[in-house]
Write a protein that holds these residues in place. Structure first.
Motif, PDB file in Angstrom:
ATOM      1  N   LEU A 253      30.447  35.414  35.345  1.00  0.00           N
ATOM      2  CA  LEU A 253      31.371  35.674  34.232  1.00  0.00           C
ATOM      3  C   LEU A 253      30.743  35.252  32.903  1.00  0.00           C
ATOM      4  CD1 LEU A 253      34.716  34.878  36.029  1.00  0.00           C
ATOM      5  CD2 LEU A 253      33.940  37.106  35.222  1.00  0.00           C
TER       6      LEU A 253
ATOM      7  N   ARG B 265      27.004  42.402  31.633  1.00  0.00           N
ATOM      8  CA  ARG B 265      27.136  42.903  33.005  1.00  0.00           C
ATOM      9  C   ARG B 265      28.129  44.066  33.058  1.00  0.00           C
ATOM     10  NH1 ARG B 265      31.181  39.183  36.753  1.00  0.00           N
ATOM     11  NH2 ARG B 265      30.370  40.563  38.365  1.00  0.00           N
TER      12      ARG B 265
ATOM     13  N   TYR C 222      33.672  45.707  33.055  1.00  0.00           N
ATOM     14  CA  TYR C 222      34.152  44.445  32.490  1.00  0.00           C
ATOM     15  C   TYR C 222      34.286  44.450  30.969  1.00  0.00           C
ATOM     16  CZ  TYR C 222      33.141  42.788  37.203  1.00  0.00           C
ATOM     17  OH  TYR C 222      33.131  42.626  38.562  1.00  0.00           O
TER      18      TYR C 222
ATOM     19  N   ASN D  55      39.598  32.534  38.195  1.00  0.00           N
ATOM     20  CA  ASN D  55      38.895  33.769  38.503  1.00  0.00           C
ATOM     21  C   ASN D  55      37.633  33.329  39.227  1.00  0.00           C
ATOM     22  OD1 ASN D  55      37.529  36.132  38.732  1.00  0.00           O
ATOM     23  ND2 ASN D  55      37.698  36.732  36.576  1.00  0.00           N
TER      24      ASN D  55
ATOM     25  N   ALA E  53      35.659  35.024  40.755  1.00  0.00           N
ATOM     26  CA  ALA E  53      34.655  36.102  40.719  1.00  0.00           C
ATOM     27  C   ALA E  53      34.212  36.432  42.154  1.00  0.00           C
ATOM     28  CB  ALA E  53      33.503  35.712  39.788  1.00  0.00           C
ATOM     29  N   ALA E  54      32.909  36.544  42.418  1.00  0.00           N
ATOM     30  CA  ALA E  54      32.467  36.969  43.757  1.00  0.00           C
ATOM     31  C   ALA E  54      32.901  35.989  44.852  1.00  0.00           C
ATOM     32  CB  ALA E  54      30.951  37.139  43.773  1.00  0.00           C
TER      33      ALA E  54
ATOM     34  N   HIS F 221      35.881  36.526  47.320  1.00  0.00           N
ATOM     35  CA  HIS F 221      35.794  37.328  48.542  1.00  0.00           C
ATOM     36  C   HIS F 221      35.006  36.645  49.658  1.00  0.00           C
ATOM     37  CE1 HIS F 221      37.110  40.111  45.514  1.00  0.00           C
ATOM     38  NE2 HIS F 221      35.949  40.069  44.896  1.00  0.00           N
TER      39      HIS F 221
ATOM     40  N   HIS G 142      41.868  38.324  37.793  1.00  0.00           N
ATOM     41  CA  HIS G 142      40.659  39.149  37.779  1.00  0.00           C
ATOM     42  C   HIS G 142      40.727  40.091  36.592  1.00  0.00           C
ATOM     43  CE1 HIS G 142      39.483  37.790  41.716  1.00  0.00           C
ATOM     44  NE2 HIS G 142      40.738  37.969  42.109  1.00  0.00           N
ATOM     45  N   LEU G 143      39.577  40.317  35.979  1.00  0.00           N
ATOM     46  CA  LEU G 143      39.500  41.263  34.860  1.00  0.00           C
ATOM     47  C   LEU G 143      39.741  42.678  35.380  1.00  0.00           C
ATOM     48  CD1 LEU G 143      36.289  39.639  33.433  1.00  0.00           C
ATOM     49  CD2 LEU G 143      38.456  39.741  32.182  1.00  0.00           C
ATOM     50  N   SER G 144      39.023  43.023  36.448  1.00  0.00           N
ATOM     51  CA  SER G 144      39.180  44.341  37.069  1.00  0.00           C
ATOM     52  C   SER G 144      40.247  44.232  38.158  1.00  0.00           C
ATOM     53  CB  SER G 144      37.846  44.781  37.679  1.00  0.00           C
ATOM     54  OG  SER G 144      37.499  43.929  38.763  1.00  0.00           O
TER      55      SER G 144
ATOM     56  N   PRO H  45      40.180  44.364  41.911  1.00  0.00           N
ATOM     57  CA  PRO H  45      39.283  44.452  43.065  1.00  0.00           C
ATOM     58  C   PRO H  45      39.791  45.399  44.157  1.00  0.00           C
ATOM     59  CG  PRO H  45      39.585  42.167  42.411  1.00  0.00           C
ATOM     60  CD  PRO H  45      40.580  42.976  41.631  1.00  0.00           C
TER      61      PRO H  45
ATOM     62  N   ARG I 291      38.318  48.825  44.060  1.00  0.00           N
ATOM     63  CA  ARG I 291      36.857  48.880  44.068  1.00  0.00           C
ATOM     64  C   ARG I 291      36.313  48.901  45.506  1.00  0.00           C
ATOM     65  NH1 ARG I 291      34.841  44.499  39.916  1.00  0.00           N
ATOM     66  NH2 ARG I 291      32.857  45.569  40.408  1.00  0.00           N
TER      67      ARG I 291
ATOM     68  N   ARG J 252      35.567  43.943  48.341  1.00  0.00           N
ATOM     69  CA  ARG J 252      36.330  43.174  47.344  1.00  0.00           C
ATOM     70  C   ARG J 252      37.831  43.136  47.662  1.00  0.00           C
ATOM     71  NH1 ARG J 252      32.532  42.527  43.085  1.00  0.00           N
ATOM     72  NH2 ARG J 252      31.050  44.228  43.108  1.00  0.00           N
TER      73      ARG J 252
END
Ligand code: DQA
Length: 144
Positions: free
Chosen positions: A11, A17, A22, A73, A75-76, A79, A99-101, A103, A106, A110
């Motif tokens: 992040l 990225r 994002y 958050n 992030a990875a 998961h 989360h920004l997105s 998941p 996706r 995720r």
């Protein structure tokens, strides 16, 4: 109510990225956004970011007695990390996942969130606003 906002790996690379996912704003922009939203709501926040799973686990453990809630958050690590889930459960503070997105829209890997097993709510897919939604959720709860 004092809230700890934790951000996980990569992040710090916001703005660089995958901007199509994002956005083009940076991690400093995100930090400023969170602090501004918290100030508007009148809730003190501390915002931290780490690329290291163990550091996030330590910060979660240290939040016990020092903070009233955690917004995370992961992030990875969302998961993959049973360690972060266990730490969140151990401290038994209110947890809100962000989360920004989104998941869930996706890649299939995720679609599982370990963090969600400890979270009372999840805000996702709204970019920076996912964080203000999470803070609002906690601030409104604190009002009751
Ligand atoms: C993320 C979604 C995760 O799947 C991903 O690994 C991230 C960011 C988000 O905010 O949308 O690093 O948590």
């Amino acid at each position: 109510m004092k809230i700890l906002v934790l951000n996980g790996p990569n992040l710090n690379m916001l703005g660089v990225r995958e901007p199509a996912i994002y956005g083009s704003r940076t991690y400093s922009d995100l930090e400023a956004f969170i602090k501004c939203a918290a100030e508007e709501l009148g809730v003190p926040v501390e915002v931290r970011q780490s690329n290291h799973e163990g550091e996030l686990v330590t910060w979660i453990q240290e939040a016990r007695g020092a903070f009233d809630a955690i917004v995370i958050n992961a992030a990875a690590y969302t998961h993959t990390s049973v360690a972060i889930l266990d730490a969140l459960k151990a401290v038994a503070l209110p947890v809100v996942e962000v989360h920004l997105s989104d998941p869930m829209t996706r890649e299939p890997f995720r679609h599982v969130s370990y963090v969600s097993f400890a979270a009372e709510a999840t805000f996702k897919g709204r970019g920076f606003e996912s964080y203000s939604d999470a803070l609002k959720h906690l601030a409104e709860k604190g009002d009751r």
